[in-house]
Design an enzyme around this catalytic site. Sequence first.
Site, PDB file in Angstrom:
ATOM      1  N   GLY A   1     110.571  32.692 159.725  1.00 24.14           N
ATOM      2  CA  GLY A   1     111.783  33.452 159.429  1.00 24.14           C
ATOM      3  C   GLY A   1     111.767  34.767 160.171  1.00 24.14           C
ATOM      4  O   GLY A   1     111.022  34.951 161.134  1.00 24.14           O
TER       5      GLY A   1
ATOM      6  N   LYS B   1     113.807  22.758 166.762  1.00 25.18           N
ATOM      7  CA  LYS B   1     114.736  21.828 166.137  1.00 25.18           C
ATOM      8  C   LYS B   1     115.527  22.470 165.009  1.00 25.18           C
ATOM      9  O   LYS B   1     116.700  22.191 164.809  1.00 25.18           O
ATOM     10  CB  LYS B   1     113.971  20.614 165.597  1.00 25.18           C
ATOM     11  CG  LYS B   1     114.929  19.558 165.112  1.00 25.18           C
ATOM     12  CD  LYS B   1     114.326  18.218 165.146  1.00 25.18           C
ATOM     13  CE  LYS B   1     115.355  17.158 164.856  1.00 25.18           C
ATOM     14  NZ  LYS B   1     116.311  16.982 165.954  1.00 25.18           N
TER      15      LYS B   1
HETATM   16  C1  G6P Z   1     119.045  23.097 167.253  1.00 17.28           C
HETATM   17  C2  G6P Z   1     118.670  21.666 167.580  1.00 17.28           C
HETATM   18  C3  G6P Z   1     119.922  20.836 167.823  1.00 17.28           C
HETATM   19  C4  G6P Z   1     120.847  20.914 166.623  1.00 17.28           C
HETATM   20  C5  G6P Z   1     121.180  22.368 166.266  1.00 17.28           C
HETATM   21  C6  G6P Z   1     121.858  22.446 164.910  1.00 17.28           C
HETATM   22  O1  G6P Z   1     119.569  23.719 168.363  1.00 17.28           O
HETATM   23  O2  G6P Z   1     117.820  21.634 168.705  1.00 17.28           O
HETATM   24  O3  G6P Z   1     119.556  19.495 168.049  1.00 17.28           O
HETATM   25  O4  G6P Z   1     122.026  20.234 166.906  1.00 17.28           O
HETATM   26  O5  G6P Z   1     119.984  23.139 166.165  1.00 17.28           O
HETATM   27  O6  G6P Z   1     120.938  22.054 163.945  1.00 17.28           O
HETATM   28  P1  G6P Z   1     121.296  21.394 162.569  1.00 17.28           P
HETATM   29  O7  G6P Z   1     119.980  21.150 161.912  1.00 17.28           O
HETATM   30  O8  G6P Z   1     122.123  22.412 161.826  1.00 17.28           O
HETATM   31  O9  G6P Z   1     122.058  20.154 162.828  1.00 17.28           O
END
Ligand code: G6P
Length: 605
Positions: free
Chosen positions: A100, A600
């Site tokens: 965080g 991620k």
């Molecule tokens: C990061 C990941 C993406 C994802 C985005 C939103 O950038 O690498 O793959 O689409 O976050 O994440 P979430 O968990 O909210 O779908």
Amino acid sequence: MCGIVGYNGKEKAVNILLDGLSRLEYRGYDSAGLAIRDKKIEVFKAKGKLDNLREKIKGKRLKGTIGIGHTRWATHGEPSENNAHPHISNDGCVTLVHNGIIENYREMVLKLESHGYKFYSETDTEVLANVIDYYYKKYKNGPMDAINRTMVRVRGSYAICVMFEDYPDELWVARKDSPMIIGISDDGLYAASDVPAILKYTRNVYYIDNMEVACLTKNKVTFYNLNGDEIKKELKEIKWNLSVAEKNGYEHFMIKEINEEDEVIKKTFNSFVHNNKIEFPISDDELKNIKQIYIVACGSAYHVGVCAGYIIEDLTKVSVRVDIASEFRYRHLELDKDGLVIIVSQSGETADSLAALREAKSQGVKTLGIVNVVSSTIAREADYVLYTLAGPEISVATTKAFSTQLIVSYLFGIHLALLKGKITNKEYTSLIKEVSTLGDKTKKILDKLTNDIQKLSSEFANVKDAFYIGRGLDYAISLEGSLKLKEVSYIHSEAYAAGELKHGTISLIEDGTLVIGIVTQDDIYEKTISNLMEVKSRGAYIITISPENIDIPFSDYKIHIPNTSKYFYPSLAVIPLQLLSYYISVSRGLDVDKPRNLAKSVTVE
Ligand code: G6P
């Protein structure tokens, strides 16, 4: 954004921590570290991937059965051994790992410096360790009191796992807005940022809530609220089996997860459709009253939102506004009280998406999460949640979660269209039937196209730029194709609404420039074809993705996908785009599952 593992039990902690961290590397991988306590606490850190840490501790006899580990995605301070976690307070009283951001850490530095504290790193985490130390020593009321006082004093987001020099048998955990679970087995207790880290040891977990503290001894966990009162929690069982978090013979998680798409599409569909009827946990009356929809998300989930925007608006005639969460949260929009804010998120933890959800709630507007990770913060805070059943997604670049989010979006659009009287029962049934075929059609694409796309990709491994163009839904899916390519291959790419190219971007087209045209929409495909012709005349190499019935004679490489309803082509067009990105990345010899600089789960702004 950083992965945390903690263990306190009968076994040697080192192996459990390293194994757990290896399953959390998708959360960050610029440095890693662990602290293990035998008689005293020993800390080991290394810059770079986890293997560097493994190398560093090779041959050491680490017998301790209590410890904490961390894999980092740098926010404050460059990736370096010095900035890697765990961080230790000035005299070694507090050792902690953190996921965080502490927003008021500068203010805390000044306060602590005035009390004689010194800092060896550039991180907000080291400051946090010392704030805990400060309260621990000032009030002399033990770990829980020190952590609680710190939680009240600091601003930002955190999940922390803490060891106190004076409490050799205890591990302390606390969180606010960053994920953390506590696992329990006969062999000990575990803390982790995500389920895959501990799935090998247990399926029984507790979800610790915001502003709560937990104390893990060797055989029990006790939870406390901010007042220090003990609270009871319900033990939950994780249903996944370990194989979903393993590569199972595939070279990378990304290709494994692409190959799971047909199954997870079916699973997600079947969880909402029973006897040809869509069942959602929101009452029909509530849905009928919706006058405005806002879809808010980040990254690929935002691209699902763009697709969903086109589809839901067309099917239901309800106005849909699609926003990037980091923009939405600071736009100070006055939301329609009869609106619905839909947050799309794989992790359910993305900081900006969560903030957007909270903004909507603060305005009294109903919220709906389309979320993959069970009991994640967005899933828990949204008024309603529709779970995608993609299972754990490990590759940083999302594929299967994206596909399941599309399925839920289609079903939502169809369901609302019927309730709003915009489609007949017959159309409703036929649309649902068509969605039910998408799993098999995906499988067909995978079986038929994987080898060809692998070959094609090796030819494009060294291109400098790529452009993805389409109109309407084809533009929406171009956005995802382009993002997928740049994130895993580091090739510059742009997605453009095909009709907009000639307003500037076409100047970048020269001999051999790669242009990928998505051409699936019956009513506008001819216009996209004209736009493709315009770039072809300027020397572009053209790859097209279209259903069998749309032929583009001048295309240099044609990829055909099965026919479906105009609304559902994104599901089929995205598969070759994912394969293309994957194999180009492999041809370039890159670390497909962990592209540089990415994480991620983005739990910071
Ligand atoms: C990061 C990941 C993406 C994802 C985005 C939103 O950038 O690498 O793959 O689409 O976050 O994440 P979430 O968990 O909210 O779908």
